[in-house]
Motif scaffolding. Structure first.
Motif, mmCIF file in Angstrom:
data_model
loop_
_atom_site.group_PDB
_atom_site.id
_atom_site.type_symbol
_atom_site.label_atom_id
_atom_site.label_comp_id
_atom_site.label_asym_id
_atom_site.label_seq_id
_atom_site.Cartn_x
_atom_site.Cartn_y
_atom_site.Cartn_z
ATOM 1 N N GLU A 1 0.846 -1.187 0.000
ATOM 2 C CA GLU A 1 0.000 0.000 0.000
ATOM 3 C C GLU A 1 0.884 1.241 0.000
ATOM 4 O O GLU A 1 1.966 1.233 0.592
ATOM 5 C CB GLU A 1 -0.926 0.018 1.226
ATOM 6 N N HIS A 2 0.390 2.276 -0.671
ATOM 7 C CA HIS A 2 1.163 3.521 -0.748
ATOM 8 C C HIS A 2 0.250 4.679 -0.392
ATOM 9 O O HIS A 2 -0.895 4.759 -0.851
ATOM 10 C CB HIS A 2 1.748 3.733 -2.149
ATOM 11 N N VAL A 3 0.761 5.597 0.431
ATOM 12 C CA VAL A 3 -0.011 6.737 0.923
ATOM 13 C C VAL A 3 0.541 8.011 0.301
ATOM 14 O O VAL A 3 1.761 8.254 0.318
ATOM 15 C CB VAL A 3 0.052 6.825 2.466
ATOM 16 N N LEU A 4 -0.352 8.824 -0.254
ATOM 17 C CA LEU A 4 0.015 10.155 -0.753
ATOM 18 C C LEU A 4 -0.886 11.189 -0.102
ATOM 19 O O LEU A 4 -1.954 10.865 0.416
ATOM 20 C CB LEU A 4 -0.044 10.223 -2.276
ATOM 21 N N SER A 5 -0.453 12.451 -0.152
ATOM 22 C CA SER A 5 -1.160 13.540 0.534
ATOM 23 C C SER A 5 -1.729 14.524 -0.477
ATOM 24 O O SER A 5 -1.031 14.959 -1.398
ATOM 25 C CB SER A 5 -0.220 14.280 1.495
ATOM 26 N N LEU A 6 -2.991 14.883 -0.284
ATOM 27 C CA LEU A 6 -3.668 15.871 -1.107
ATOM 28 C C LEU A 6 -3.510 17.258 -0.485
ATOM 29 O O LEU A 6 -3.093 17.385 0.678
ATOM 30 C CB LEU A 6 -5.148 15.521 -1.238
ATOM 31 N N ARG B 1 -5.952 14.433 4.835
ATOM 32 C CA ARG B 1 -5.267 14.755 3.578
ATOM 33 C C ARG B 1 -4.717 13.518 2.883
ATOM 34 O O ARG B 1 -4.239 13.621 1.743
ATOM 35 C CB ARG B 1 -4.113 15.723 3.848
ATOM 36 N N HIS B 2 -4.763 12.360 3.521
ATOM 37 C CA HIS B 2 -4.083 11.177 3.015
ATOM 38 C C HIS B 2 -5.037 10.282 2.215
ATOM 39 O O HIS B 2 -6.219 10.143 2.545
ATOM 40 C CB HIS B 2 -3.469 10.379 4.162
ATOM 41 N N VAL B 3 -4.472 9.680 1.166
ATOM 42 C CA VAL B 3 -5.185 8.698 0.349
ATOM 43 C C VAL B 3 -4.287 7.474 0.235
ATOM 44 O O VAL B 3 -3.122 7.582 -0.168
ATOM 45 C CB VAL B 3 -5.517 9.248 -1.059
ATOM 46 N N THR B 4 -4.834 6.298 0.589
ATOM 47 C CA THR B 4 -4.066 5.051 0.541
ATOM 48 C C THR B 4 -4.415 4.292 -0.720
ATOM 49 O O THR B 4 -5.579 3.962 -0.968
ATOM 50 C CB THR B 4 -4.370 4.184 1.771
ATOM 51 N N LEU B 5 -3.383 4.031 -1.546
ATOM 52 C CA LEU B 5 -3.580 3.339 -2.817
ATOM 53 C C LEU B 5 -3.086 1.909 -2.711
ATOM 54 O O LEU B 5 -1.983 1.662 -2.196
ATOM 55 C CB LEU B 5 -2.805 4.055 -3.938
ATOM 56 N N PRO B 6 -3.868 0.932 -3.209
ATOM 57 C CA PRO B 6 -3.371 -0.447 -3.262
ATOM 58 C C PRO B 6 -2.366 -0.607 -4.393
ATOM 59 O O PRO B 6 -2.566 -0.111 -5.502
ATOM 60 C CB PRO B 6 -4.644 -1.261 -3.508
ATOM 61 N N VAL B 7 -1.274 -1.295 -4.104
ATOM 62 C CA VAL B 7 -0.200 -1.483 -5.087
ATOM 63 C C VAL B 7 -0.021 -2.979 -5.312
ATOM 64 O O VAL B 7 0.123 -3.753 -4.356
ATOM 65 C CB VAL B 7 1.118 -0.841 -4.608
ATOM 66 N N THR B 8 -0.027 -3.380 -6.572
ATOM 67 C CA THR B 8 0.215 -4.773 -6.944
ATOM 68 C C THR B 8 1.414 -4.829 -7.880
ATOM 69 O O THR B 8 1.759 -3.827 -8.517
ATOM 70 C CB THR B 8 -1.018 -5.364 -7.646
ATOM 71 N N PRO B 9 2.082 -5.981 -7.964
ATOM 72 C CA PRO B 9 3.260 -6.065 -8.846
ATOM 73 C C PRO B 9 2.897 -5.742 -10.300
ATOM 74 O O PRO B 9 1.837 -6.108 -10.793
ATOM 75 C CB PRO B 9 3.706 -7.517 -8.693
ATOM 76 N N GLY B 10 3.799 -5.012 -10.960
ATOM 77 C CA GLY B 10 3.599 -4.646 -12.350
ATOM 78 C C GLY B 10 3.417 -3.144 -12.513
ATOM 79 O O GLY B 10 3.585 -2.358 -11.573
ATOM 80 N N SER B 11 3.061 -2.767 -13.718
ATOM 81 C CA SER B 11 2.859 -1.352 -14.052
ATOM 82 C C SER B 11 1.370 -1.065 -14.127
ATOM 83 O O SER B 11 0.581 -1.896 -14.606
ATOM 84 C CB SER B 11 3.521 -1.005 -15.391
ATOM 85 N N ASP C 1 1.901 15.799 -2.181
ATOM 86 C CA ASP C 1 3.064 15.019 -1.767
ATOM 87 C C ASP C 1 2.831 13.562 -2.146
ATOM 88 O O ASP C 1 1.923 12.907 -1.616
ATOM 89 C CB ASP C 1 3.273 15.142 -0.259
ATOM 90 N N LEU C 2 3.649 13.060 -3.079
ATOM 91 C CA LEU C 2 3.505 11.673 -3.514
ATOM 92 C C LEU C 2 4.056 10.684 -2.489
ATOM 93 O O LEU C 2 3.780 9.486 -2.582
ATOM 94 C CB LEU C 2 4.211 11.466 -4.856
ATOM 95 N N GLY C 3 4.859 11.165 -1.553
ATOM 96 C CA GLY C 3 5.445 10.272 -0.579
ATOM 97 C C GLY C 3 6.619 9.473 -1.105
ATOM 98 O O GLY C 3 7.161 8.609 -0.397
ATOM 99 N N ILE C 4 7.050 9.748 -2.331
ATOM 100 C CA ILE C 4 8.166 9.039 -2.942
ATOM 101 C C ILE C 4 8.701 9.900 -4.074
ATOM 102 O O ILE C 4 7.954 10.661 -4.712
ATOM 103 C CB ILE C 4 7.722 7.652 -3.479
ATOM 104 N N ALA C 5 9.992 9.809 -4.328
ATOM 105 C CA ALA C 5 10.586 10.564 -5.441
ATOM 106 C C ALA C 5 10.021 10.064 -6.767
ATOM 107 O O ALA C 5 9.671 8.886 -6.911
ATOM 108 C CB ALA C 5 12.095 10.435 -5.421
ATOM 109 N N SER C 6 9.915 10.978 -7.726
ATOM 110 C CA SER C 6 9.354 10.632 -9.028
ATOM 111 C C SER C 6 10.148 11.321 -10.124
ATOM 112 O O SER C 6 10.923 12.248 -9.872
ATOM 113 C CB SER C 6 7.881 11.042 -9.110
#
Length: 324
Positions: free
Chosen positions: A43-48, A71-81, A104-109
């Motif tokens: 799971e990955h959390v980003l901020s609005l 402000r947070h939204v939790t996205l489900p992440v599965t292997p792949g693109s 804030d994506l919570g990760i570099a992009s």
């Protein structure tokens, strides 16, 4: 044979992100599109932005029942693109200064884009943000026009002063360059007609008079088009860079940290532009009444038309009576 041990590192990568902002009068709509690639499920959390209301979340085009927590939204992440899209609304419109949303994506992009749609009722004056983005070329153009006005005011052909030339040139920025050149060249040609026109001989003088009449008509048409564009059209601020235009501003950043770039726009209501052009039109109407009298004096200086003049005939000698 032995299996190599895994190297510690991130399991989630954001290959590209695009934030589209559509500000209105009292609220702004936003869409965030993410191209994500993961090597394992998580799971990955980003901020609005503050005060944003999440409206929809789509993964691979399918809407998902995901809700925000503050402000947070939790996205489900599965292997792949996969492609993830988030829509939300912010309780703020475009005012004098508008700054892009704080996301804030919570990760570099990498490959980050920010698109800002300028409402048609706003007049964008200045913009700023990442270096690969739009620039307003109108203001450097104004500096060039002011310098040209200073040079034209030094010419002895016309009675126009520096501020006359500057106001005239600034008002003509909304029409093509060739149309503006017709208007600017009109008083210069009339001044030359008064200073040197009488030196022309025969039909060259008549040809000059015809050219002046045609030039006056074309300059009048160019002025009418300029007034119509200024009072009814949209301002042309010559926005360029990264595929941007006056209606859509686009910024690009090759790499960003968790917080996306926040470009800004300085704008005023379009009624301000209408008021400026109306003031210029009233000034032009008053100025043309003086310039028209001066132009007619230049056009009629000496004579209007020479035409074809036959050579003078030899004098007739009267008979002389000789006394007888």
């Amino acid at each position: 044979m032995s299996r190599p041990e895994g190297v510690e590192g991130p399991t989630l990568t954001v290959d590209s992100s695009r934030l589209e902002l559509r500000p209105g009068l009292r609220a702004s709509d936003a869409t965030l599109t993410l191209e994500m690639r993961s090597s394992q499920g998580a799971e990955h959390v980003l901020s609005l932005p503050e005060g944003a209301t999440l409206q929809a979340v789509r993964i691979q085009g399918q809407e998902q029942p995901i809700r925000q927590e503050g402000r947070h939204v939790t996205l489900p992440v599965t292997p792949g693109s996969r492609t993830v899209e988030l829509d939300w609304r912010e309780p703020r419109g475009m005012g004098l200064g508008f700054v892009a949303s704080e996301v804030d994506l919570g990760i570099a992009s990498v490959n980050t884009e920010v698109h800002l749609a300028v409402p048609q009722n706003r007049w964008a004056l200045f913009v700023g943000g990442p270096r690969m983005g739009p620039v307003v070329l109108f203001w450097p153009f104004v500096v060039v026009l002011v310098a040209i006005a200073w040079v034209l005011a030094r010419l002895p052909l016309t009675p126009l002063r520096w501020h006359h030339w500057a106001l005239l040139l600034l008002g003509l920025t909304q029409v093509p360059v060739w149309a503006g050149a017709l208007v600017v060249g009109w008083p210069l040609v009339l001044g030359w007609r008064k200073a040197r026109g009488r030196e022309l001989r025969g039909r060259w003088f008549d040809l000059l008079q015809v050219a002046l009449a045609g030039w006056t008509l074309l300059a009048a048409v160019a002025l009418v088009v300029s007034l119509r564009q200024g009072l009814l059209g949209l301002p042309e601020m010559q926005v360029a860079g990264n595929g941007s235009s006056s209606e859509l501003l686009r910024w690009y950043l090759d790499r960003s940290e968790g917080l996306l770039p926040q470009p800004w726009v300085l704008s005023v209501p379009l009624l301000v532009y209408r008021g400026v052009m109306l003031a210029w039109a009233l000034w032009l109407a008053v100025a043309l009444t003086r310039w028209a009298r001066w132009g007619w004096a230049c056009f009629s200086d000496g004579e209007f038309w020479r035409g074809h003049r036959p050579p003078p005939s030899p004098p007739v000698q009267e008979p002389i009576d000789v006394p007888r």
